[in-house]
Design a protein around this motif. Structure first.
Motif: not given
Length: 362
Positions: A46-61, A65-67
């Protein structure tokens, strides 16, 4: 981690559905919904799924955005792929063998009894044609799959009673999914699958005699040690369980090319990150289970291990020789890749590990 507090924080909604607006698109920015089969803040997965979403959101500026919606927040945990197929979500974070009712071929991309380890599976998918045939399987449903994490070799499971041989498996009510579940069925167990948040209650109520999920890192959080104390290692049916990120293929291909590449590359990075998470934290959690909770660590009797290998071989060759076309080709690709990859794992890695075990203490 205390199970009660963990599950309270996970806020599982069971089968509740949440009405949400369609993905937001404003000034070129896009918001996608990711549904998962994991409880909220679940260690590793679960933490990995959230981290993935956060990385995509941040890296795409913020352009993409992934919720994240954890198990039960938007759809029931074992309906996350259907949510992507029917358009109620754009992404699913789960494990492909949960969908074997849609195509048996999908089980090869999670974990195969006596099959590929973490590195071997990655090599097959990335370098030896596995991704291409996986794409064919998922094309039937209008989605695209990517490896998104790996737990490594898992624990064999929690058992109320010790196992002395195959006789103790007969009629055993056991939670274990995928082709591994089919192996245990051939050994005589009565097999079922259920989501992570449902297993403890079934063990506690006595509707299960045994259960396997992942390993110490997850199992400590889920509290299985409160019900069963016999913990078997290693699993012979889960040698390198991979998680997947599934995306709506049409929406994925409609993204700018840099965002498509970003999703793919973050998935690849997370495959390695999640694996490192489990390698680091499984032994720590196991120490806690043994030292603080009186868990007994055991190995399966040789009779069960050998019978499991025979059953696994029968299942895999059966899928290769008599499955539907895609399943046959997936099995053929997997088996041929394994024949090559095991030369390194068994001829180089395994002898080194054995030599280190025998001769090197520091």
């Amino acid at each position: 981690m205390d199970r009660r507090n963990f599950l309270k924080r996970s806020a599982l909604a069971g089968t509740g559905l949440t009405a949400l607006a369609a993905p937001a698109v404003a000034q070129g920015n896009i918001t996608w919904r990711m549904v998962t089969t994991w409880p909220k803040n679940f260690p590793g997965l679960g933490v990995g799924a959230q981290r993935m979403a956060d990385r995509i959101t941040a890296a795409s500026d913020g352009r993409l955005t992934i919720q994240v919606y954890s198990a039960g927040e938007l759809v029931p945990p074992l309906q996350s792929l259907d949510a992507v197929i029917d358009g109620s979500a754009e992404m699913s974070h789960s494990a492909a063998y949960y969908w074997q009712n849609k195509s048996t071929a999908l089980t090869f991309f999670t974990g195969v009894p006596y099959g590929m380890t973490t590195g071997e599976l990655s090599a097959w998918v990335r370098q030896m044609g596995g991704q291409e045939i996986w794409d064919e399987v998922y094309d039937q449903f209008g989605v695209q799959g990517f490896l998104s994490g790996n737990t490594g070799v898992q624990a064999g499971g929690w058992f109320r009673n010790e196992l002395t041989g195959l006789d103790d498996v007969q009629g055993l009510r056991f939670r274990t999914p995928g082709l591994g579940g089919q192996v245990w069925e051939k050994l005589g167990a009565s097999v079922t699958n259920m989501a992570a948040g449902e297993i403890f209650q079934a063990l506690q109520a006595g509707t299960l005699d045994a259960a396997e999920f992942v390993g110490p890192y997850n199992d400590l959080a889920l509290g299985f040690h409160q019900v069963a104390k016999n913990y078997y290692f290693p699993s012979f049916v889960e040698p390198g369980l991979a998680t997947e990120l599934v995306v709506d293929k049409a929406k994925y291909q409609a993204l700018p090319e840099d965002l498509q590449l970003l999703i793919r590359d973050v998935c690849q990075a997370e495959y390695d990150q999640v694996s490192a998470d489990f390698v680091a934290n499984d032994p720590r959690a196991l120490q806690t289970l043994v030292n603080d909770h009186g868990v007994k660590v055991l190995q399966f009797p040789e009779e069960i291990v050998k019978a499991g290998a025979d059953a696994a071989k029968e299942i895999l060759t059966g899928l290769r020789d008599s499955g539907d076309d895609l399943t046959k080709r997936t099995a053929e690709s997997f088996i041929e890749a394994l024949k090559i990859l095991r030369l390194r794992t068994e001829g180089t890695d395994a002898p080194f590990v054995e030599a280190r075990r025998k001769y090197f203490e520091i």
